[in-house]
Design an enzyme around this catalytic site. Structure first.
Site, PDB file in Angstrom:
ATOM      1  N   TYR A 125       7.791  35.268  60.168  1.00 22.79           N
ATOM      2  CA  TYR A 125       6.626  34.529  60.656  1.00 22.79           C
ATOM      3  C   TYR A 125       5.849  35.228  61.771  1.00 22.79           C
ATOM      4  O   TYR A 125       4.812  34.731  62.186  1.00 22.79           O
ATOM      5  CB  TYR A 125       7.082  33.153  61.165  1.00 22.79           C
ATOM      6  CG  TYR A 125       7.173  32.117  60.071  1.00 22.79           C
ATOM      7  CD1 TYR A 125       8.154  32.194  59.096  1.00 22.79           C
ATOM      8  CD2 TYR A 125       6.271  31.059  60.011  1.00 22.79           C
ATOM      9  CE1 TYR A 125       8.244  31.253  58.094  1.00 22.79           C
ATOM     10  CE2 TYR A 125       6.351  30.110  59.012  1.00 22.79           C
ATOM     11  CZ  TYR A 125       7.338  30.210  58.054  1.00 22.79           C
ATOM     12  OH  TYR A 125       7.419  29.265  57.066  1.00 22.79           O
ATOM     13  N   LYS A 178      20.532  36.051  53.467  1.00 24.20           N
ATOM     14  CA  LYS A 178      20.478  36.778  52.197  1.00 24.20           C
ATOM     15  C   LYS A 178      20.912  38.216  52.491  1.00 24.20           C
ATOM     16  O   LYS A 178      20.221  39.182  52.152  1.00 24.20           O
ATOM     17  CB  LYS A 178      19.046  36.680  51.637  1.00 24.20           C
ATOM     18  CG  LYS A 178      18.870  37.188  50.238  1.00 24.20           C
ATOM     19  CD  LYS A 178      19.532  36.352  49.166  1.00 24.20           C
ATOM     20  CE  LYS A 178      19.490  37.088  47.840  1.00 24.20           C
ATOM     21  NZ  LYS A 178      20.340  36.442  46.806  1.00 24.20           N
ATOM     22  N   ASP A 235      20.544  31.295  48.248  1.00 23.40           N
ATOM     23  CA  ASP A 235      20.348  30.783  46.882  1.00 23.40           C
ATOM     24  C   ASP A 235      21.478  29.818  46.500  1.00 23.40           C
ATOM     25  O   ASP A 235      21.242  28.741  45.946  1.00 23.40           O
ATOM     26  CB  ASP A 235      20.210  31.937  45.855  1.00 23.40           C
ATOM     27  CG  ASP A 235      21.212  33.062  46.050  1.00 23.40           C
ATOM     28  OD1 ASP A 235      21.995  33.030  47.019  1.00 23.40           O
ATOM     29  OD2 ASP A 235      21.218  33.991  45.203  1.00 23.40           O
ATOM     30  N   ASP A 259      12.395  26.815  56.527  1.00 23.77           N
ATOM     31  CA  ASP A 259      11.181  26.117  56.068  1.00 23.77           C
ATOM     32  C   ASP A 259      11.401  25.564  54.659  1.00 23.77           C
ATOM     33  O   ASP A 259      11.142  24.388  54.379  1.00 23.77           O
ATOM     34  CB  ASP A 259       9.997  27.088  56.088  1.00 23.77           C
ATOM     35  CG  ASP A 259       8.736  26.445  55.547  1.00 23.77           C
ATOM     36  OD1 ASP A 259       8.439  25.305  55.965  1.00 23.77           O
ATOM     37  OD2 ASP A 259       8.060  27.064  54.699  1.00 23.77           O
ATOM     38  N   ASP A 284      12.157  21.282  53.169  1.00 16.59           N
ATOM     39  CA  ASP A 284      11.453  20.490  52.148  1.00 16.59           C
ATOM     40  C   ASP A 284      12.428  20.047  51.051  1.00 16.59           C
ATOM     41  O   ASP A 284      12.347  18.915  50.552  1.00 16.59           O
ATOM     42  CB  ASP A 284      10.301  21.283  51.508  1.00 16.59           C
ATOM     43  CG  ASP A 284       9.024  21.230  52.357  1.00 16.59           C
ATOM     44  OD1 ASP A 284       9.134  21.155  53.592  1.00 16.59           O
ATOM     45  OD2 ASP A 284       7.924  21.269  51.767  1.00 16.59           O
TER      46      ASP A 284
END
Ligand code: NAD
Ligand code: IPM
Ligand code: MN
Length: 369
Positions: free
Chosen positions: A147, A198, A231, A255, A259
């Site tokens: 970001y 990851k 994942d 982020d 959701d």
């Protein structure tokens, strides 16, 4: 969501209100109304000052985050209540980057706390799951990662165009969010912590997360900690959310997970968040955006903004009032006094009025004493 570290304030708690764009400007006044109603029972006063920062001002004056704004918020306010930013007339999203990401970075709000709590079992899309199965919190690193805006484009608008966006991870940044998550788990009797990255593909950036996690977890032998690749974590959150208490991850993954988590607990309209630097001016906002697809219709769900306000009250030390706001939200869900996204037919203002009336009528904060 109990357990947010407090900012000890003076006589008054001063709150900067930034409603922003789209439904941000619709849900925020509802949250303020409920805050005003619930704070009548408190010993300390809440004072609200509104700022008109957002797309409208940007288009009119070319101003995103006004100069001096960061210092003003840092020095004169205890907390910020934020709606959402995003407007189809500003496709670059420049104002959101400057204002929202600007405040996260410049106020060094390194903890993005995003609780996922199922408040009524009919709200989850997962078959057979109840309130006790879905109660976790995502701690999203909030000041670095992908970001930070380091990068650029080369040979733009040609067939040879190249775009670079750097993933910046500092030892200090990674360590403080992982440590915060462990501390939170310990102080709130959350037994299990999962760090997610990851590192199998992003060997440099997330190799650092691995090394720091291995170091820090040794100091928290009382917390059951493990690692999952992002994942797998996404899959496991849907398969069996009961496994998770505290999740800690980087900015971008946090982020996305928030959701996903929001949907497990009833959808974006209900999800709250706090952008926190312990002890300093911090920012509270619903997880959702400005929702241009429903803006202006008066049907946006204000509960995410209301629950974010409850997190803010907790942070400001208004513990009973925060609890009262949550009780009111649970009552609205039980009575199905909700907007269309949750299967109801009430308006944004209707829900706000109902909640304000509910906390006043029941003098809830007093009752909870
Ligand atoms: P969004 O969260 O605005 O909307 C996603 C979907 O959820 C839409 O269908 C919307 O109608 C629905 N929804 C969201 N909040 C709701 C609510 N309170 N009540 C009922 N339904 C609700 O995400 P998006 O559509 O991807 O983004 C729209 C704009 O918002 C973009 O400009 C984006 O950059 C911005 N955005 C801002 C923030 C923020 O300010 N923190 C967060 C996310 C997105
Ligand atoms: C959020 C939003 C923001 C983010 C956008 C608007 C930059 O999606 O707060 O979750 O990605 O952090
Ligand atoms: Mn988001």
């Amino acid at each position: 969501m109990p357990g947010i570290p407090m900012r000890s304030g003076g006589q008054k708690a001063r709150i900067a209100v930034i409603p922003g764009d789209g439904i941000g400007a619709e849900v925020t006044p509802q949250a303020v109304k409920v805050l005003q109603a619930v704070s009548r029972s408190a010993d300390r006063e809440l004072e609200f000052v509104e700022f008109d920062w957002g797309a409208e001002k940007y288009l009119r004056e070319g101003v995103t985050l006004p100069s001096g704004a960061v210092e003003l918020l840092r020095d004169e306010f205890d907390a910020i209540l934020f709606g959402a930013l995003g407007d189809p007339r500003v496709p670059s999203n420049q104002h959101a980057a400057d204002i929202l990401l600007g405040l996260r970075f410049k106020l060094d709000l390194y903890v993005n706390a995003r609780p996922v709590e199922l408040l009524h079992e009919r709200l989850t899309p997962l078959r057979g799951r109840t309130e006790k199965d879905i109660r976790l919190i995502v701690f999203r690193e909030n000041t670095e990662g992908l970001y930070v805006g380091v990068g650029g484009v080369f040979k733009q608008d040609t067939p040879d165009e190249v775009a670079v966006q750097e993933d910046i991870n500092s030892r200090k940044g990674v360590e403080r969010i992982i440590r915060y998550a462990f501390e939170y788990a310990r102080q709130n009797r959350r037994q299990r912590l999962c760090m997610s990255d990851k590192s199998n593909a992003m060997t440099f950036a997330h190799g650092l997360w691995q090394r720091v996690f291995k170091e820090v977890r040794q100091e928290y032998a009382d917390i059951e900690s493990r690692h999952l690749f992002i994942d797998t974590l996404a899959m496991e959150m849907v398969r069996d959310p009961r496994q998770f208490d505290v999740i800690v991850t980087c900015n971008l993954f946090g982020d996305i997970l928030s959701d996903l988590g929001a949907q497990l607990a009833g959808g974006l309209g209900l999800a709250p968040s706090g952008n926190i630097h312990p002890g300093r001016t911090s920012l509270f906002e619903p997880v959702h955006g400005s929702a241009p697809n429903i803006a202006g219709q008066g049907i946006a769900n204000p509960l995410g903004a209301v629950l974010s306000s409850a997190m803010m009250l907790e942070f400001l030390g208004f513990r009973l009032q925060a609890a009262a706001m949550r009780v009111a939200v649970q009552a609205a869900l039980r009575e199905n006094y909700v907007t269309a996204d949750l299967g109801g037919d009430k308006t944004t203002t209707g829900v706000g009025d109902w909640l304000a009336n509910f906390v006043e009528k029941n003098n809830l904060a007093k009752q909870l004493k």
